[in-house]
Design an enzyme around this catalytic site. Structure first.
Site, PDB file in Angstrom:
ATOM      1  N   HIS A 194      -7.308  -5.887  -0.568  1.00  0.00           N
ATOM      2  CA  HIS A 194      -6.123  -5.057  -0.373  1.00  0.00           C
ATOM      3  C   HIS A 194      -5.419  -5.526   0.894  1.00  0.00           C
ATOM      4  O   HIS A 194      -5.829  -5.203   2.015  1.00  0.00           O
ATOM      5  CB  HIS A 194      -6.578  -3.599  -0.233  1.00  0.00           C
ATOM      6  CG  HIS A 194      -5.468  -2.609  -0.106  1.00  0.00           C
ATOM      7  ND1 HIS A 194      -4.761  -2.129  -1.189  1.00  0.00           N
ATOM      8  CD2 HIS A 194      -4.955  -1.979   0.986  1.00  0.00           C
ATOM      9  CE1 HIS A 194      -3.861  -1.258  -0.774  1.00  0.00           C
ATOM     10  NE2 HIS A 194      -3.955  -1.145   0.543  1.00  0.00           N
ATOM     11  N   SER A 223       0.835  -1.194   0.000  1.00  0.00           N
ATOM     12  CA  SER A 223       0.000   0.000   0.000  1.00  0.00           C
ATOM     13  C   SER A 223       0.876   1.254   0.000  1.00  0.00           C
ATOM     14  O   SER A 223       1.729   1.402  -0.871  1.00  0.00           O
ATOM     15  CB  SER A 223      -0.954  -0.053   1.204  1.00  0.00           C
ATOM     16  OG  SER A 223      -1.989   0.885   1.071  1.00  0.00           O
TER      17      SER A 223
END
Length: 420
Positions: free
Chosen positions: A401, A260
């Site tokens: 994610h 991320s």
């Protein structure tokens, strides 16, 4: 009274992606084509300078004075198959407030590093440097891991209360850290909390690393100077400095991996510091591995609004003006060349624009090909869970994610391919 801005609505429709032209990584700013490997360093320097001045801001230089202290000697763990050790890296010196100037006081930056090494590697082991989000204690429930003392993002379910780690936070992120798998494959791991380097909130750059680099009278970075991503990248390189010297580590086989916002950090750190042998970006999206000009999912304006401290001030000039940005993510990935680089995406993560991440990895290919390395073979995005392991690696997996065991297995296979 001014009217409030409308709420941001991300585009998730490929039909609504605007037409765009990517800047050519192999054409210099004066229009000269790059046709020979010997010409690449000049073009590389141009691209690196553009990212430094217009996107991330320059990484602080020169390195601060640093000292490393042993806070835990190597200790056998996992049934004697590995050792755990802990170090404290101190950067800079304390500076008091000065009543005669507006210069803010600063404290040394203290980075606590947790290190695991395989016990039976048969020689110096390759190692992953991976910054973490919630403190070292979050990656495993072991009570001997020192509890983070830095500012952390609040998450009561994860045991982070009033921006501090509690005992409840031990092991909360363990699913993303299959340590025994990594160690069984002959790799070490060194991790530290990114907020040790620079706390992840916007206070005008008065905390963490930045004040140590301000000349007299300066209280915030200049428009071309680094935001928090550049600070975190600086921290990765300082950890690399001493990890390369650890007994049992192969200093030529240090891998940098981030997820991320830390995937963005890994790419930027790897672009600047060529000592990282392999760079891995997991779900890094906008401002990382995704093509900015696609305006798919998160955008420049959205990321600069939500996280105004991540990038340099100049990056805000490109809010809603993506086509004017002089660089894009494929060139960032190309800055890693000729070293191996890996980009990973997740099916349930449209915010990070998986297709844009794949296309950036693909369009870095001409540079890798020029340097005699294996690019991604074609512009067809692979199907789910069908990894591509060339000098440029990529996979698009099922799930959200996150960092999963599937991701780690691909990274280990990729590193095996290039190291062994």
């Amino acid at each position: 009274m001014s009217q409030a801005a409308p709420p941001f609505t991300p585009n998730y429709d490929e039909a609504q992606v605007p037409a765009y032209t990517l800047p050519d990584p192999l054409v210099r700013q004066d229009g000269t084509p790059v046709t020979q490997p010997a010409e690449w360093p000049l073009r590389r320097a141009e691209i690196l300078e553009l990212f430094a001045n217009q996107v991330y801001g320059k990484i602080p230089t020169p390195p601060l004075p640093q000292a490393v202290a042993i806070t835990e000697a190597p200790t056998a763990v996992f049934n004697n198959t590995a050792t755990r050790q802990q170090r404290r890296l101190t950067l800079g010196k304390a500076t008091p407030a000065d009543a005669t100037t507006s210069d803010p006081p600063s404290s040394p930056v203290v980075i606590n590093v947790l290190i695991y090494l395989p016990a039976n590697a048969g020689g110096p082991a390759p190692i992953f440097i991976v910054p973490n989000f919630d403190g070292n204690q979050a990656i495993h429930a072991d009570p001997a891991i020192h509890l983070a003392s830095c500012w952390l993002r609040n998450d009561e379910q994860a045991g982070i209360v009033d921006h501090k780690a509690t005992e409840k936070s031990r092991g909360v992120d363990a699913a993303s850290w299959p340590l025994e798998l990594i160690l069984s494959r002959g790799y070490g791991v060194a991790t530290f909390c990114y907020c040790d380097v620079d706390p992840d909130f916007d206070d005008g750059f008065q905390n963490g690393l930045h004040p140590h680099f301000y000349p007299a009278g300066q209280t915030k970075p200049l428009p071309h100077e680094g935001g928090s991503i550049s600070a975190w990248a600086y921290g990765c390189s300082r950890v690399l400095d001493f990890v390369r010297e650890l007994k049992g580590v192969d200093r030529t086989k240090v891998v940098l991996m981030g997820h991320s916002r830390l995937g963005k950090t890994a790419l930027w750190a790897g672009a600047n510091d060529e000592r990282f042998a392999i760079v891995i970006s997991n779900n890094s999206g906008e401002g990382g591995a995704a093509i900015t000009r696609r305006c798919f999912g998160e955008t420049i304006e959205r990321i600069n609004t939500s996280f105004p401290h991540w990038f340099c001030a100049n990056f805000k000039k490109y809010n809603l003006r993506e086509s004017e940005l002089p660089v894009d993510a494929h060139q960032l990935i190309a800055l890693i060349a000729p070293r191996p680089v890996y980009v990973a995406s997740a099916e349930e993560d449209p915010w990070a624009d998986p297709r844009g991440e794949f296309l950036a990895a693909y369009h870095a290919g001409p540079v890798y090909k020029l340097l005699g390395k294996e690019p991604l073979p074609n512009a067809d995005m692979p199907t789910l869970n069908q990894p591509l392991h060339h000098t440029v690696g990529y996979h698009f997996r099922t799930g959200k994610h996150a960092v999963t065991e599937y991701d780690w297995r691909q990274y280990l296979d990729f590193c095996d391919k290039h190291f062994r």
